[in-house]
Design an enzyme around this catalytic site. Structure first.
Site, PDB file in Angstrom:
ATOM      1  N   CYS A  75       0.839  -1.086   0.046  1.00  0.00           N
ATOM      2  CA  CYS A  75      -0.035  -0.009   0.008  1.00  0.00           C
ATOM      3  C   CYS A  75       0.912   1.082  -0.120  1.00  0.00           C
ATOM      4  CB  CYS A  75      -0.780  -0.120   1.052  1.00  0.00           C
ATOM      5  SG  CYS A  75      -2.102   1.317   1.459  1.00  0.00           S
ATOM      6  N   CYS A 202      -4.941   6.134  -4.111  1.00  0.00           N
ATOM      7  CA  CYS A 202      -4.378   5.085  -3.941  1.00  0.00           C
ATOM      8  C   CYS A 202      -3.043   5.249  -4.248  1.00  0.00           C
ATOM      9  CB  CYS A 202      -4.954   3.873  -4.866  1.00  0.00           C
ATOM     10  SG  CYS A 202      -4.182   2.306  -4.776  1.00  0.00           S
TER      11      CYS A 202
HETATM   12  N1  LIG Z   1      -6.118  -2.509  -1.717  1.00  0.00           N
HETATM   13  C1  LIG Z   1      -4.812  -2.792  -2.420  1.00  0.00           C
HETATM   14  C2  LIG Z   1      -3.565  -2.513  -1.362  1.00  0.00           C
HETATM   15  C3  LIG Z   1      -3.640  -1.253  -1.057  1.00  0.00           C
HETATM   16  C4  LIG Z   1      -3.309   0.162  -2.119  1.00  0.00           C
HETATM   17  C5  LIG Z   1      -3.430   1.258  -1.325  1.00  0.00           C
HETATM   18  N2  LIG Z   1      -4.258   1.857  -0.943  1.00  0.00           N
HETATM   19  C6  LIG Z   1      -2.229   2.195  -2.030  1.00  0.00           C
HETATM   20  O1  LIG Z   1      -2.257   3.460  -1.666  1.00  0.00           O
HETATM   21  O2  LIG Z   1      -1.460   1.514  -2.672  1.00  0.00           O
HETATM   22  C7  LIG Z   1      -4.544  -4.312  -2.818  1.00  0.00           C
HETATM   23  O3  LIG Z   1      -5.233  -5.175  -2.044  1.00  0.00           O
HETATM   24  O4  LIG Z   1      -4.036  -4.737  -3.830  1.00  0.00           O
END
Ligand SMILES: N[C@@H](CCC[C@H](N)C(=O)O)C(=O)O
Length: 264
Positions: A75, A202
């Site tokens: 993340c 994200c």
């Molecule tokens: N939900 C994603 C992992 C988290 C991504 C995140 N919020 C970021 O900022 O990169 C997954 O399970 O692939």
């Protein structure tokens, strides 16, 4: 019942429950508990939960769980937030190296709380280019598709369909929709796997979009502004024939509040 001290952090609106687990007290296998702590009605609320732990080879370790309670891949915004948390705890002063599921990450924090986080290299051969989309892995898997009028685009329905489509089974993917704003800036909206909804930002997604746009020739820039629903982040990188490297994700990461919650 046990009282647990937690902190709440956000990076451009991607929010996390943050727990100092250096004493290893936290029941890491309790998926239901993690899901409940991330629940916005029955718990603290967050897109994910992050544990800060000791590490044998680095300043600390990041363990990341999605809001569904399952441990997941990297993340980027959580990485920026845990750097801010480690700085708050006095683990480092200006720059740090920490371990995460995708390996070691170097990061710096400035006096305004802006965190620059080094992301993994992306080997060019691994970037899948289709007429409709680009797929790449920046610590987490990302489908990137360009759309018009992104503000009125149905991110939830379209994102969910792609995330659960046969091509990404069984693991699924995160899904980013992109509109170009200028030579070196893009607006994105992301449906996140494990949150199963659009989030306000994200970090691995912003990184994926910047690299995808460069790789597709939409921009020749190596310093790209990504406008997300919760603000702006910058992605910079170098590249050679083989790969994108020195990939940095930069933006604000803030402590929102501290609290105590009872767990069974
Ligand atoms: N939900 C994603 C992992 C988290 C991504 C995140 N919020 C970021 O900022 O990169 C997954 O399970 O692939």
């Amino acid at each position: 019942m046990k009282n647990v001290t937690f902190f709440k952090y956000q990076g451009t609106g991607n929010d996390f429950v943050m727990i100092d687990n250096r004493t290893e007290f936290f029941p890491k296998k309790n998926v239901e508990l993690i899901e409940k702590l991330c629940d916005r009605r029955f718990g603290i609320g967050g897109d994910g939960l992050i544990l800060l732990e000791n590490d044998a080879t680095a300043d600390f370790k990041m363990v990341y769980y999605n809001a569904d309670g399952n441990e997941s891949t990297m993340c980027g915004n959580g990485g920026r937030c845990i750097v801010s948390f480690a700085h708050f705890l006095g683990i480092f002063s200006k720059d740090t190296t920490f371990n995460a599921i995708d390996g070691l990450h170097h990061a710096t924090i400035n006096e305004n709380g802006i965190v620059a986080l080094q992301m993994i290299d992306v080997v060019k051969d691994t970037i899948k280019k289709d007429t409709e989309f680009t797929f790449l892995f920046t610590g987490s898997p990302h489908h990137v598709a360009m759309v018009n009028d992104i503000q009125n685009f149905n991110v939830f329905e379209n994102g969910k369909n792609i995330r659960y489509s046969d091509q990404y089974k069984p693991g699924g993917t995160n899904v980013n929709f992109v509109e170009q704003l200028s030579n070196n800036s893009f607006k994105i909206r992301t449906y996140e796997r494990g949150v199963e909804d659009e989030t306000l930002s994200c970090g691995t997604g912003a990184t994926a979009v910047a690299i995808a746009m460069n790789s597709l020739g939409k921009t020749a820039a190596n310093k790209i502004t990504i406008q997300v629903q919760g603000g702006d982040v910058q992605v910079t990188f170098d590249q050679n024939e083989e790969k994108y490297y020195n990939v940095m994700l930069t933006g604000a990461a803030k402590q929102v509040f501290k609290g105590e919650i009872s767990i069974d």
